[in-house]
Write a protein that holds these residues in place. Structure first.
Motif, short mmCIF file in Angstrom:
data_model
loop_
_atom_site.label_atom_id
_atom_site.label_comp_id
_atom_site.label_asym_id
_atom_site.label_seq_id
_atom_site.Cartn_x
_atom_site.Cartn_y
_atom_site.Cartn_z
N ILE A 177 -53.77 -41.53 92.84
CA ILE A 177 -55.16 -41.45 92.39
C ILE A 177 -55.59 -42.63 91.51
N SER A 178 -54.64 -43.43 91.02
CA SER A 178 -54.99 -44.55 90.13
C SER A 178 -56.01 -45.51 90.73
N PRO A 179 -55.90 -45.88 92.02
CA PRO A 179 -56.87 -46.84 92.56
C PRO A 179 -58.32 -46.39 92.43
N SER A 180 -58.56 -45.09 92.38
CA SER A 180 -59.93 -44.58 92.29
C SER A 180 -60.51 -44.72 90.89
N PHE A 181 -59.69 -45.18 89.94
CA PHE A 181 -60.19 -45.40 88.58
C PHE A 181 -60.01 -46.87 88.17
N ALA A 182 -59.90 -47.73 89.18
CA ALA A 182 -59.77 -49.16 88.92
C ALA A 182 -61.10 -49.72 88.42
N PRO A 183 -61.07 -50.85 87.71
CA PRO A 183 -62.31 -51.41 87.13
C PRO A 183 -63.42 -51.64 88.14
N ASN A 184 -63.08 -52.12 89.36
CA ASN A 184 -64.14 -52.40 90.33
C ASN A 184 -64.80 -51.12 90.84
N VAL A 241 -53.60 -29.89 96.97
CA VAL A 241 -53.66 -31.09 96.13
C VAL A 241 -55.09 -31.57 95.99
N LEU A 242 -55.85 -31.54 97.09
CA LEU A 242 -57.25 -31.95 97.04
C LEU A 242 -58.02 -31.11 96.02
N ILE A 243 -57.86 -29.79 96.11
CA ILE A 243 -58.58 -28.89 95.19
C ILE A 243 -58.12 -29.11 93.76
N ASP A 244 -56.79 -29.20 93.56
CA ASP A 244 -56.26 -29.38 92.21
C ASP A 244 -56.83 -30.62 91.53
N GLU A 245 -56.85 -31.74 92.25
CA GLU A 245 -57.31 -32.98 91.62
C GLU A 245 -58.82 -32.98 91.40
N LEU A 246 -59.57 -32.34 92.29
CA LEU A 246 -61.01 -32.22 92.06
C LEU A 246 -61.29 -31.43 90.79
N LEU A 247 -60.59 -30.32 90.61
CA LEU A 247 -60.78 -29.52 89.41
C LEU A 247 -60.36 -30.28 88.16
N THR A 248 -59.28 -31.05 88.26
CA THR A 248 -58.83 -31.85 87.12
C THR A 248 -59.92 -32.80 86.67
N VAL A 249 -60.50 -33.52 87.62
CA VAL A 249 -61.55 -34.48 87.29
C VAL A 249 -62.78 -33.77 86.72
N MET A 250 -63.19 -32.68 87.35
CA MET A 250 -64.38 -31.97 86.89
C MET A 250 -64.21 -31.48 85.46
N ILE A 251 -63.08 -30.83 85.17
CA ILE A 251 -62.90 -30.18 83.87
C ILE A 251 -62.66 -31.21 82.76
N THR A 252 -61.75 -32.15 83.00
CA THR A 252 -61.40 -33.11 81.94
C THR A 252 -62.54 -34.08 81.67
N ASN A 253 -63.17 -34.61 82.72
CA ASN A 253 -64.28 -35.54 82.50
C ASN A 253 -65.47 -34.85 81.85
N TYR A 254 -65.73 -33.62 82.27
CA TYR A 254 -66.83 -32.85 81.68
C TYR A 254 -66.63 -32.70 80.18
N GLU A 255 -65.46 -32.23 79.78
CA GLU A 255 -65.23 -31.94 78.36
C GLU A 255 -65.22 -33.21 77.51
N THR A 256 -64.49 -34.24 77.96
CA THR A 256 -64.37 -35.43 77.13
C THR A 256 -65.70 -36.18 77.03
N THR A 257 -66.42 -36.28 78.14
CA THR A 257 -67.71 -37.00 78.11
C THR A 257 -68.73 -36.24 77.27
N ILE A 274 -55.96 -41.33 82.64
CA ILE A 274 -56.34 -42.26 83.70
C ILE A 274 -57.85 -42.52 83.72
N GLY A 275 -58.64 -41.61 83.14
CA GLY A 275 -60.09 -41.75 83.16
C GLY A 275 -60.66 -42.39 81.91
N GLU A 276 -59.82 -43.08 81.14
CA GLU A 276 -60.26 -43.66 79.87
C GLU A 276 -61.44 -44.62 80.05
N ARG A 277 -61.33 -45.55 80.99
CA ARG A 277 -62.41 -46.53 81.18
C ARG A 277 -63.73 -45.85 81.54
N LEU A 278 -63.64 -44.87 82.42
CA LEU A 278 -64.86 -44.17 82.84
C LEU A 278 -65.48 -43.41 81.69
#
Length: 514
Positions: free
Chosen positions: A141-148, A309-325, A458-462
């Protein structure tokens, strides 16, 4: 002459062997635990230890909430040199408030399991997996959080922030509780950026999803801060009683809807499918990147990434990005409103940043040095996660202390960020700490709002980019006035929050009195 056991004798012998095996296993495990305890007892600890309950009495007595508990145990740990064992019954955990010790643990590439706080329910992807499995998932999943890739998110972030600003304008200077106001726009921003999925929910469905996400976040902090919840069977009972299981099922259902909708789009659109197959993975949002692997890569005839795995990672992004942002943005507004002089200084810097939306570049945003300092100082005072754990996978020496294999360590990020040796007057919001001449004096291991080492978020930059765009657009449009504030008293949603909701008034600058 052969002698055969009759059925009754066979059953009796089997039971005897089973009992002997259980006794043997218990003795072996007891000896292992006794040896482990003997090593841990040599570390600084909270005394006295009480039979069966350990330090539970000393830790919880007269503690009205988690913040009180957290700060109390952190103080005890500081008094013992920055490292201290506390016992919940027979179960020890090592709290670390020294950045030096925390850095050595978090940066060790062998310690890849999160330890005690790894009490996540099913479906919280990369956060809950361990060891080499985690390493493989991270590489995926790292490439999906690359700077570009993050750079390509700027228009969508700006669009959602503009929608939020329109709502604030319509409120015409009324007092606003920002969590309810900001949540829908931040959720849409997450869906349309890191997941690459258009928010298609109606108001009722969005409310249900947000309520479910809040429930999961509260569950995570509750289980992390309540040692009894470290016991898996108790966690499962707790999830069923308090509705967490129901909330998780709703999120699973929505994640499946996102995946099915995207799959249908590719199956009915040949150009989209070709694009998914041949485009470079590093240039795509997380969902498309995972779908490409799911569709086109197999191992021994099976998908190398399965549907779970698809569902797990989608939920990870939704929950962690939601709370931190959400939390970091609201705390940053609190810091601005509490410090009008700093707010105006930031406005002056932002006033010089007047490029059109389509011309905004990350490099240009990063030229706003005072904005960067304000964001970092806010993350120091209010880190999105106040504690992070690692399980020690081999005996480790820390300045003469032996941390035995299997020990659960907890790095107290909030306490490290408020260390007076590094941050004088730590409760003061002072962006100048991160001016070049001053920031050079801050050890890299003493500033860790997103953790440290190989399991750094992994979502620090975002998250930082989102913070910068949200606060810069709001400050350019409004003066933020704090209408209600109370001392930090409890933890909800992985951050230290006030007892009652913060309330702001957003006053249009062209209508404000100067």
């Amino acid at each position: 002459m052969q002698v055969y056991l009759n059925r009754a004798d066979f059953i009796q012998l089997s039971i005897l062997l089973l009992v002997i095996s259980i006794i043997y296993i218990c003795i072996v495990e007891l000896m292992k635990h006794t040896n482990f305890v003997r090593k841990v007892r040599k570390l600084p600890s909270i005394q006295p230890l009480r039979f069966l309950i350990g330090n539970l009495y000393e830790i919880w007595i007269n503690r009205s909430n988690f913040t009180d508990l957290y700060l109390s145990v952190s103080r005890m740990t500081n008094e013992r040199g920055g490292l201290c064992v506390f016992w919940t019954s027979y179960y020890p955990a090592v709290l670390i408030t020294s950045w030096e010790y925390a850095s050595k643990i978090l940066r060790n590439k062998k310690f890849l399991s999160r330890g005690v706080p790894e009490t996540f329910p099913r479906g919280i992807g990369i956060l809950s997996i361990r060891g080499e499995e985690w390493r493989a998932r991270r590489a995926l999943i790292s490439p999906s959080f690359a700077p570009n890739v993050i750079k390509s998110f700027i228009p969508k972030i700006s669009e959602n922030v503009n929608n939020l600003i329109s709502v604030l304008e319509s409120l015409d200077g009324n007092i606003v509780e920002p969590i309810a106001t900001f949540e829908p726009h931040i959720l849409s921003m997450i869906l349309e950026t890191s997941l690459g999925f258009k928010d298609d929910m109606d108001d009722e469905e969005r409310s249900e999803i947000l309520n479910s996400m809040r429930k999961i976040v509260i569950y995570l902090i509750s289980t992390t801060s309540t040692p009894l919840m470290w016991i898996k069977p108790l966690r499962k009972i707790f999830m069923m009683i308090d509705g967490t299981e129901t909330a998780l099922r709703k999120l699973f259902k929505y994640a499946k809807h996102i995946i099915d909708s995207r799959m249908e789009e590719f199956s009915t659109n040949e150009n989209k499918s070709r694009e998914l197959s041949y485009s470079k993975r590093r240039n795509r949002a997380l969902l498309d990147s995972l779908l490409e692997v799911f569709i086109h890569e197999t191992v021994d005839g099976k998908h190398s990434v399965d549907h779970k795995v698809l569902i797990d990672e989608l939920l990870t992004v939704m929950i962690t990005n939601y709370e931190t942002t959400l939390s970091s943005s609201i705390w940053l507004m609190h810091s601005m409103a509490s410090n009008p002089t700093i707010q105006e200084k930031l406005f002056q810097e932002l006033s010089e940043f007047d490029e059109p939306e389509e011309a905004i570049e990350i490099s240009r945003i990063n030229e706003l040095t005072f904005l960067d300092q304000c964001v970092k100082e806010n993350l120091r005072i209010h880190p999105p996660v106040c504690i992070v754990g690692r399980e020690i996978s081999e005996d480790t020496q820390l300045d003469g202390y032996l941390i035995p294999k299997g020990t659960q360590t907890l790095a107290a990020i909030y306490s490290i960020h408020h260390d007076e040796r590094i941050y004088p007057d730590p409760e003061k919001f002072d962006p100048s700490r991160f001016e070049p001449d001053n920031s050079d004096k801050i050890p890299s291991g003493a500033f860790l709002p997103f953790g440290d080492g190989p399991r750094r978020c992994i979502g620090e930059r975002l998250a930082i980019l989102g913070n910068k765009i949200i606060i810069s657009k709001i400050i350019k449009k409004f003066r933020i006035v704090l209408m209600e504030s109370e001392n930090v008293e409890l933890v909800i949603g992985l951050i230290l929050k006030p007892k009652s909701p913060l309330k702001f008034r957003f006053v249009l600058r062209d209508q404000a009195e100067h």
